[in-house]
Design a protein around this motif. Structure first.
Motif, PDB file in Angstrom:
ATOM      1  N   SER A 124     -10.379  40.319 -43.265  1.00 39.22           N
ATOM      2  CA  SER A 124      -9.218  40.132 -44.124  1.00 39.22           C
ATOM      3  C   SER A 124      -8.584  38.754 -44.002  1.00 39.22           C
ATOM      4  O   SER A 124      -7.910  38.295 -44.909  1.00 39.22           O
ATOM      5  N   GLY A 125      -8.793  38.126 -42.844  1.00 40.62           N
ATOM      6  CA  GLY A 125      -8.125  36.851 -42.638  1.00 40.62           C
ATOM      7  C   GLY A 125      -6.743  37.044 -42.046  1.00 40.62           C
ATOM      8  O   GLY A 125      -6.035  36.091 -41.755  1.00 40.62           O
ATOM      9  N   PHE A 126      -6.331  38.283 -41.902  1.00 43.90           N
ATOM     10  CA  PHE A 126      -5.039  38.576 -41.312  1.00 43.90           C
ATOM     11  C   PHE A 126      -5.116  38.397 -39.795  1.00 43.90           C
ATOM     12  O   PHE A 126      -6.163  38.580 -39.192  1.00 43.90           O
ATOM     13  N   ALA A 127      -3.991  38.049 -39.207  1.00 41.33           N
ATOM     14  CA  ALA A 127      -3.942  37.888 -37.763  1.00 41.33           C
ATOM     15  C   ALA A 127      -3.195  39.056 -37.155  1.00 41.33           C
ATOM     16  O   ALA A 127      -2.312  39.642 -37.784  1.00 41.33           O
ATOM     17  N   ASN A 128      -3.591  39.388 -35.946  1.00 42.07           N
ATOM     18  CA  ASN A 128      -2.793  40.353 -35.205  1.00 42.07           C
ATOM     19  C   ASN A 128      -2.728  41.711 -35.891  1.00 42.07           C
ATOM     20  O   ASN A 128      -1.669  42.322 -35.966  1.00 42.07           O
TER      21      ASN A 128
ATOM     22  N   GLY B 137      -0.489  43.402 -40.262  1.00 42.47           N
ATOM     23  CA  GLY B 137      -0.783  42.167 -39.556  1.00 42.47           C
ATOM     24  C   GLY B 137      -0.088  41.010 -40.239  1.00 42.47           C
ATOM     25  O   GLY B 137       0.789  41.223 -41.073  1.00 42.47           O
ATOM     26  N   LEU B 138      -0.457  39.808 -39.869  1.00 40.09           N
ATOM     27  CA  LEU B 138       0.144  38.632 -40.492  1.00 40.09           C
ATOM     28  C   LEU B 138      -0.870  38.021 -41.457  1.00 40.09           C
ATOM     29  O   LEU B 138      -1.985  37.697 -41.062  1.00 40.09           O
ATOM     30  N   CYS B 139      -0.451  37.867 -42.697  1.00 32.18           N
ATOM     31  CA  CYS B 139      -1.354  37.272 -43.675  1.00 32.18           C
ATOM     32  C   CYS B 139      -1.526  35.800 -43.327  1.00 32.18           C
ATOM     33  O   CYS B 139      -0.690  35.208 -42.636  1.00 32.18           O
ATOM     34  N   PRO B 140      -2.624  35.182 -43.788  1.00 34.98           N
ATOM     35  CA  PRO B 140      -2.905  33.783 -43.468  1.00 34.98           C
ATOM     36  C   PRO B 140      -1.693  32.866 -43.654  1.00 34.98           C
ATOM     37  O   PRO B 140      -1.384  32.056 -42.781  1.00 34.98           O
ATOM     38  N   ASP B 141      -1.007  33.012 -44.775  1.00 33.95           N
ATOM     39  CA  ASP B 141       0.167  32.174 -45.048  1.00 33.95           C
ATOM     40  C   ASP B 141       1.232  32.316 -43.976  1.00 33.95           C
ATOM     41  O   ASP B 141       1.704  31.335 -43.402  1.00 33.95           O
TER      42      ASP B 141
END
Lengths: 149, 149
Positions: A124-128, B137-141
């Motif tokens: 997804s490219g999402f972090a955490n 989660g946290l999106c790339p942006d």
DNA sequence: ATTGATATGAAAATCATTCCCATCTAGCTT
DNA sequence: AAGCTAGATGGGAATGATTTTCATATCAAT
């Protein structure tokens, strides 16, 4: 008095994980461990108060929260927003099927979900990325009871 | 004023699903549909108030809840217990990956989870099994923005 | 237009949870 | 064993989301 060996485990050892070993924490912990399924902080507090082992509601909340953060308790959210806690003997990540009638919880094999969640996290490219999975229904007993009316 | 054609769909038709067609419901619905990700009732209410389209907070809550119950909105629970809503055009059951920073939601392929949940439901003996799956989660942006401080 | 079932919304009520802060205590240190 | 202090406790007030109350307003069928 108060040096009887607990039946299931040693609350004191567990308590050590979240800071100072105090009587209250041991009490809350013991109560949590004695419960079969999930319990709310208030319910646990009521039980303790009723048992003649009064502990401040605030302390119950603090202890349960600390324990959940330490990874020794699972937390789920009721439909009304209340948080329910459940003591977790092992350190492993688990998911449960919870009875909405009595709070009974059945650990389920969540391996497929874990892999699925990991894949999503990776692609997804999402972090955490963290995941919440809750299964709820009526256990056979409660279902029986519900049908009988 | 207040008879401009909405850009995306016809709120009126949607509103009909939950009872009487009123101006307020159309307003709330339109606002909900205009939002990209998930929104809380209060946030939506603020937006409307700011836009000079005041609708009672109570009404916003009622409308969103009714819509969720009618299966036209998805609901997730924030860590603080707040409920977030998202308009769902289709009637299909979906799961999302939600950004905790901005509310952006990404529908994810939840097929594996569905089959898994069904299997559990079948083999457990529980009745009326429903499931909640939340990925956050946290999106790339937002991740970028978070790192920059 | 009349009317009765519904919907609205401001304010008050709920309810779980957290904060505040004066008071205690576990666990050293002397 | 007494002293010390960071950490812990708990009653009550505060918070914040959501719900209820109820008098008033509005839909939509007649």
């Amino acid at each position: 008095m108060a040096r009887n060996r607990p039946r299931t485990a040693a609350p004191s050892q567990e308590v050590a994980l979240i800071g100072r070993l105090t009587q209250q924490r041991a009490i809350v912990l013991e109560a949590l461990m004695a419960v079969e399924g999930f319990v709310g902080a208030q319910a646990l507090h009521n039980r303790l108060t009723g048992d003649g082992t009064p502990v401040g509601l605030t302390t119950v909340y603090r202890t349960l929260t600390a324990f959940a953060e330490a990874g020794r308790a699972d937390v789920v959210r009721e439909s009304n927003g209340e948080r329910l806690f459940r003591y977790r003997p092992g350190p492993d990540h688990r998911h449960y099927l919870i009875c909405t009638g009595c709070g009974l919880s059945l650990p389920v094999d969540s391996e497929p979900v874990e892999t699925w969640a990991e894949k999503i996290a990776r692609t997804s490219g999402f972090a955490n990325v963290r995941h919440t999975v809750e299964l709820a229904g009526l256990c056979p007993d409660c279902n029986q009871r519900a049908r009988g009316r």
